[in-house]
Design a protein around this motif. Structure first.
Motif, short mmCIF file in Angstrom:
data_model
loop_
_atom_site.label_atom_id
_atom_site.label_comp_id
_atom_site.label_asym_id
_atom_site.label_seq_id
_atom_site.Cartn_x
_atom_site.Cartn_y
_atom_site.Cartn_z
N SER A 86 0.83 -1.21 0.00
CA SER A 86 0.00 0.00 0.00
C SER A 86 0.86 1.26 0.00
O SER A 86 1.97 1.28 0.55
N ASP A 87 0.34 2.30 -0.63
CA ASP A 87 1.06 3.58 -0.66
C ASP A 87 1.26 4.12 0.75
O ASP A 87 2.29 4.72 1.05
N ALA A 88 0.28 3.90 1.62
CA ALA A 88 0.39 4.38 3.01
C ALA A 88 1.56 3.71 3.73
O ALA A 88 2.33 4.38 4.43
N MET A 89 1.71 2.40 3.54
CA MET A 89 2.80 1.68 4.19
C MET A 89 4.15 2.12 3.61
O MET A 89 5.12 2.30 4.34
N GLY B 104 7.32 3.82 5.47
CA GLY B 104 8.69 3.34 5.30
C GLY B 104 9.65 4.48 5.00
O GLY B 104 10.72 4.58 5.59
N ARG B 105 9.25 5.36 4.08
CA ARG B 105 10.09 6.52 3.76
C ARG B 105 10.28 7.41 4.98
O ARG B 105 11.38 7.88 5.26
N ALA B 106 9.19 7.61 5.72
CA ALA B 106 9.26 8.46 6.91
C ALA B 106 10.19 7.86 7.97
O ALA B 106 10.88 8.58 8.68
N MET C 54 10.57 -3.05 -1.85
CA MET C 54 10.33 -4.10 -2.85
C MET C 54 9.21 -5.00 -2.33
O MET C 54 9.13 -5.26 -1.12
N VAL C 55 8.37 -5.47 -3.25
CA VAL C 55 7.24 -6.31 -2.86
C VAL C 55 7.53 -7.78 -3.17
O VAL C 55 8.06 -8.10 -4.22
#
Length: 121
Positions: free
Chosen positions: A87-90, A94-96, A103-104
């Protein structure tokens, strides 16, 4: 000199597949079963790259990343999350937390080697 890579995943089969893939290109690979074990290993050793799962017992990947970023030796070390979470939220979390990339699973060995070569130079 070969790059030292720490692979963190609670799945033994994933650890083994990633390890075999990375070793095929001459990387030195060490594995950890969860974030807590990885953090302990990083406090006493030095790795050029950390590849971590997100969902693990004892300490998840994002907590591991935040913890590693607190250590001077790991403030700039590449850390990539390899997870089923897409998900974009996850990914934003991660970036934060300080992740270098995402990678998925299931992973493509060629893509893993490409990303590894890019982040470790």
């Amino acid at each position: 000199m070969a790059k030292q890579i720490l692979v963190v995943d609670d799945s033994a089969s994933i650890r083994q597949m990633v390890e075999v893939t990375l070793k095929s290109k001459g990387y030195l690979v060490t594995t950890a079963q969860d974030g807590q074990q990885a953090l302990d290993m990083c406090k006493s050793g030095r790795y050029d790259f950390v590849l971590t799962d997100q969902n693990m017992p004892r300490m998840d990947g994002l907590t591991l990343i935040r913890s590693l970023r607190q250590l001077p030796a790991y403030s700039r070390t590449p850390i990539v999350v390899l997870t089923t979470e897409s998900s974009d939220a996850m990914k934003a979390q991660g970036r934060a937390a300080g992740a270098t990339g995402w990678m998925v699973k299931p992973f493509d060995p060629a893509k893993l080697l490409e990303v590894t070569a890019k982040v470790v130079g």
